[in-house]
Scaffold this motif. Sequence first.
Motif, mmCIF file in Angstrom:
data_model
loop_
_atom_site.group_PDB
_atom_site.id
_atom_site.type_symbol
_atom_site.label_atom_id
_atom_site.label_comp_id
_atom_site.label_asym_id
_atom_site.label_seq_id
_atom_site.Cartn_x
_atom_site.Cartn_y
_atom_site.Cartn_z
ATOM 1 N N GLY A 136 7.593 13.435 3.687
ATOM 2 C CA GLY A 136 8.594 12.918 2.755
ATOM 3 C C GLY A 136 8.118 11.699 1.987
ATOM 4 O O GLY A 136 8.764 11.284 1.029
ATOM 5 N N TRP A 137 7.004 11.113 2.427
ATOM 6 C CA TRP A 137 6.459 9.940 1.728
ATOM 7 C C TRP A 137 5.426 10.394 0.707
ATOM 8 O O TRP A 137 4.813 11.451 0.850
ATOM 9 C CB TRP A 137 5.829 8.953 2.718
ATOM 10 C CG TRP A 137 6.868 8.244 3.543
ATOM 11 C CD1 TRP A 137 7.595 8.778 4.570
ATOM 12 C CD2 TRP A 137 7.335 6.902 3.364
ATOM 13 N NE1 TRP A 137 8.488 7.844 5.049
ATOM 14 C CE2 TRP A 137 8.353 6.686 4.342
ATOM 15 C CE3 TRP A 137 7.009 5.861 2.494
ATOM 16 C CZ2 TRP A 137 9.028 5.472 4.448
ATOM 17 C CZ3 TRP A 137 7.676 4.650 2.616
ATOM 18 C CH2 TRP A 137 8.677 4.459 3.579
ATOM 19 N N GLN A 138 5.221 9.576 -0.344
ATOM 20 C CA GLN A 138 4.250 9.921 -1.383
ATOM 21 C C GLN A 138 2.839 10.026 -0.815
ATOM 22 O O GLN A 138 2.466 9.253 0.070
ATOM 23 C CB GLN A 138 4.191 8.824 -2.444
ATOM 24 C CG GLN A 138 5.325 8.777 -3.417
ATOM 25 C CD GLN A 138 5.061 7.658 -4.425
ATOM 26 O OE1 GLN A 138 3.967 7.550 -4.995
ATOM 27 N NE2 GLN A 138 6.052 6.835 -4.647
ATOM 28 N N THR A 139 2.056 10.948 -1.391
ATOM 29 C CA THR A 139 0.616 10.935 -1.132
ATOM 30 C C THR A 139 0.038 9.831 -2.007
ATOM 31 O O THR A 139 0.216 9.848 -3.233
ATOM 32 C CB THR A 139 -0.014 12.293 -1.505
ATOM 33 O OG1 THR A 139 0.603 13.291 -0.694
ATOM 34 C CG2 THR A 139 -1.513 12.298 -1.268
ATOM 35 N N SER B 223 1.889 4.367 11.511
ATOM 36 C CA SER B 223 2.429 5.709 11.288
ATOM 37 C C SER B 223 3.905 5.609 10.942
ATOM 38 O O SER B 223 4.531 4.569 11.144
ATOM 39 C CB SER B 223 2.247 6.573 12.536
ATOM 40 O OG SER B 223 3.217 6.225 13.485
ATOM 41 N N GLY B 224 4.452 6.683 10.434
ATOM 42 C CA GLY B 224 5.872 6.686 10.075
ATOM 43 C C GLY B 224 6.772 6.700 11.290
ATOM 44 O O GLY B 224 7.914 6.284 11.234
ATOM 45 N N ALA B 225 6.212 7.162 12.407
ATOM 46 C CA ALA B 225 7.014 7.218 13.632
ATOM 47 C C ALA B 225 7.266 5.808 14.142
ATOM 48 O O ALA B 225 6.508 4.900 13.836
ATOM 49 C CB ALA B 225 6.255 8.027 14.684
ATOM 50 N N PRO B 226 8.328 5.599 14.921
ATOM 51 C CA PRO B 226 8.562 4.255 15.451
ATOM 52 C C PRO B 226 7.342 3.777 16.241
ATOM 53 O O PRO B 226 6.698 4.571 16.927
ATOM 54 C CB PRO B 226 9.760 4.440 16.392
ATOM 55 C CG PRO B 226 10.322 5.769 16.098
ATOM 56 C CD PRO B 226 9.270 6.582 15.428
ATOM 57 N N ASP C 156 19.443 0.671 3.899
ATOM 58 C CA ASP C 156 19.633 1.971 3.251
ATOM 59 C C ASP C 156 18.726 3.005 3.913
ATOM 60 O O ASP C 156 18.485 4.076 3.374
ATOM 61 C CB ASP C 156 19.308 1.858 1.749
ATOM 62 C CG ASP C 156 19.572 3.149 0.996
ATOM 63 O OD1 ASP C 156 20.715 3.652 1.090
ATOM 64 O OD2 ASP C 156 18.643 3.663 0.342
ATOM 65 N N GLY C 157 18.156 2.647 5.050
ATOM 66 C CA GLY C 157 17.325 3.588 5.790
ATOM 67 C C GLY C 157 15.834 3.399 5.583
ATOM 68 O O GLY C 157 15.028 4.090 6.202
ATOM 69 N N GLY C 158 15.418 2.479 4.680
ATOM 70 C CA GLY C 158 13.983 2.270 4.442
ATOM 71 C C GLY C 158 13.303 3.565 4.010
ATOM 72 O O GLY C 158 12.177 3.865 4.401
ATOM 73 N N LYS C 159 13.982 4.325 3.160
ATOM 74 C CA LYS C 159 13.491 5.659 2.765
ATOM 75 C C LYS C 159 12.547 5.558 1.566
ATOM 76 O O LYS C 159 12.722 4.682 0.712
ATOM 77 C CB LYS C 159 14.669 6.559 2.366
ATOM 78 C CG LYS C 159 15.676 6.786 3.466
ATOM 79 C CD LYS C 159 16.784 7.705 2.995
ATOM 80 C CE LYS C 159 17.689 7.038 1.985
ATOM 81 N NZ LYS C 159 19.088 6.941 2.321
ATOM 82 N N GLY D 253 0.809 -1.216 0.000
ATOM 83 C CA GLY D 253 0.000 0.000 0.000
ATOM 84 C C GLY D 253 0.841 1.263 0.000
ATOM 85 O O GLY D 253 1.779 1.411 -0.798
ATOM 86 N N ARG D 254 0.523 2.185 0.934
ATOM 87 C CA ARG D 254 1.213 3.482 0.930
ATOM 88 C C ARG D 254 2.636 3.401 1.486
ATOM 89 O O ARG D 254 3.379 4.378 1.443
ATOM 90 C CB ARG D 254 0.391 4.522 1.697
ATOM 91 C CG ARG D 254 0.266 4.224 3.176
ATOM 92 C CD ARG D 254 -0.579 5.248 3.917
ATOM 93 N NE ARG D 254 -0.452 5.014 5.352
ATOM 94 C CZ ARG D 254 -0.623 5.924 6.278
ATOM 95 N NH1 ARG D 254 -0.964 7.158 5.960
ATOM 96 N NH2 ARG D 254 -0.481 5.625 7.553
ATOM 97 N N LYS D 255 3.016 2.221 2.050
ATOM 98 C CA LYS D 255 4.378 2.050 2.559
ATOM 99 C C LYS D 255 5.303 1.414 1.513
ATOM 100 O O LYS D 255 6.417 1.011 1.820
ATOM 101 C CB LYS D 255 4.370 1.185 3.827
ATOM 102 C CG LYS D 255 3.740 1.876 5.030
ATOM 103 C CD LYS D 255 3.703 0.972 6.261
ATOM 104 C CE LYS D 255 4.963 1.090 7.092
ATOM 105 N NZ LYS D 255 4.810 0.382 8.406
ATOM 106 N N ALA D 256 4.801 1.302 0.264
ATOM 107 C CA ALA D 256 5.595 0.670 -0.804
ATOM 108 C C ALA D 256 6.614 1.653 -1.374
ATOM 109 O O ALA D 256 6.660 2.817 -0.980
ATOM 110 C CB ALA D 256 4.652 0.200 -1.915
ATOM 111 N N SER D 257 7.413 1.105 -2.319
ATOM 112 C CA SER D 257 8.319 1.940 -3.100
ATOM 113 C C SER D 257 9.378 2.622 -2.231
ATOM 114 O O SER D 257 9.647 3.811 -2.367
ATOM 115 C CB SER D 257 7.472 2.991 -3.858
ATOM 116 O OG SER D 257 8.152 3.470 -4.986
#
Length: 389
Positions: free
Chosen positions: A147-150, A274-277, A117-120, A107-111
């Motif tokens: 910083g992540w895609q919409t 969420s993006g936070a830990p 490499d930081g999972g960026k 989903g939105r956590k792809a790509s």
Amino acid sequence: MKNNTKLFSPLKLRGVTLPNRVVLSPLCMYSANSGVASNWQFAHLSTFARGGVGLVFAEATAVEPKGRITPRCLGIWTDEQAEALKPTTEFITSMGSVPGIQIAHAGRKASASPPWDGGKPLRIGDTAWGDPSWEVMGPSAVPLAEGWQTPHVMSEDDIAATINNFASSASRAVTAGFKVLEIHGAHGYLIHSFLSPLSNQRNDAYGGDLKGRMRFAIEVAEAVRASWPNDLPLFFRISAVDNHGWSIEDSVVLSNELKLRGVDVIDCSAGGISGAPAFRAKDDGSPVKTSSDRPLGFQVPYASQIRKGAGVATLAVGRIIEAHQAEKILNDDSADLIGIGRELMYNPFWTLHAAEQLKSEDVLEGWPDQYRWAITRRADLEQGAKNQR
Ligand SMILES: Cc1cc2nc3c(=O)[nH]c(=O)nc-3n(C[C@H](O)[C@H](O)[C@H](O)COP(=O)(O)O)c2cc1C
């Protein structure tokens, strides 16, 4: 052999008998090429079968190219990808273990790039990790974090196509030789992003109240159950809580709905939306920030609550590292299966060592012939050396 341990008692699920309760939790390896397994997957998964693990799960395996977390993630959207997994399932089976696979959509956590490499998030079209990275999708136009895609907002047609992709991947998993299938509905990936009000802000039939937000998960489970053979067990992994609007009570409701649709085991993880830990409150109220900061067995209470609340078998996972700890979880009726990730990576022979600790006789019985005869002699030598001291 004397076997009065729960950890080493078999578990029958539909037509499949797991030889013991130890499960290799799915572990992304970021080592495939265009979704096709490499020698790494064979070596990695075979190791755990050789080490006596009862159920060996292959990592999150994407149901379509855009469902990969990184361009290096495993896939099962083509027949070639299924074929490449056959030697692995054959070897696992030859060791007396059961091969399982987790099918997934990121989903939105792809790509993104691999964790080392930081999972960026990658820019669309970036080829640094092989296949060009892509536009991500989700229930609503809510990015994971700054910083992540919409994400592209999925239409009802996109939803139907994705459900079909899950179902056809399940069929391919049969031909690849897998005997257990798990749907990845946790960790903020596509299915979880429909469940959580943080990422699902739709006001159509796939959003809104709990029933609407659960609809996608349930339709995926129904479609997969219809294409996965009736005599093979189906697992569903959830984030039992996500600290952003999805609660343990919601998980009990969802688990019950999934059970009614033929899901046999709920794999109880947490967090990741969420993006936070991921965090949860410590006893003193302060947040837990890193995974090594979390207490042993920190997610076991979720497995226990879901097992009791929904009357369904559960898999407990999360910092289970010691044989007696695992045995106690089963004896307390908190779960039916024990999932282990990092401790098995650290010690792939964990299961055989656990048998040695928990059983009093024939401790080397589970070892492969190729190793056992020599290890027995090593033990004799060790004893001789001790006697001479
Ligand atoms: C390297 C790595 C890769 C992982 N990949 C997946 C995955 O593919 N699917 C999944 O559901 N969880 C994944 N997880 C989470 C693990 O399956 C497991 O739930 C987590 O590590 C907690 O268990 P542990 O404390 O025994 O490691 C991964 C964890 C690690 C460390």
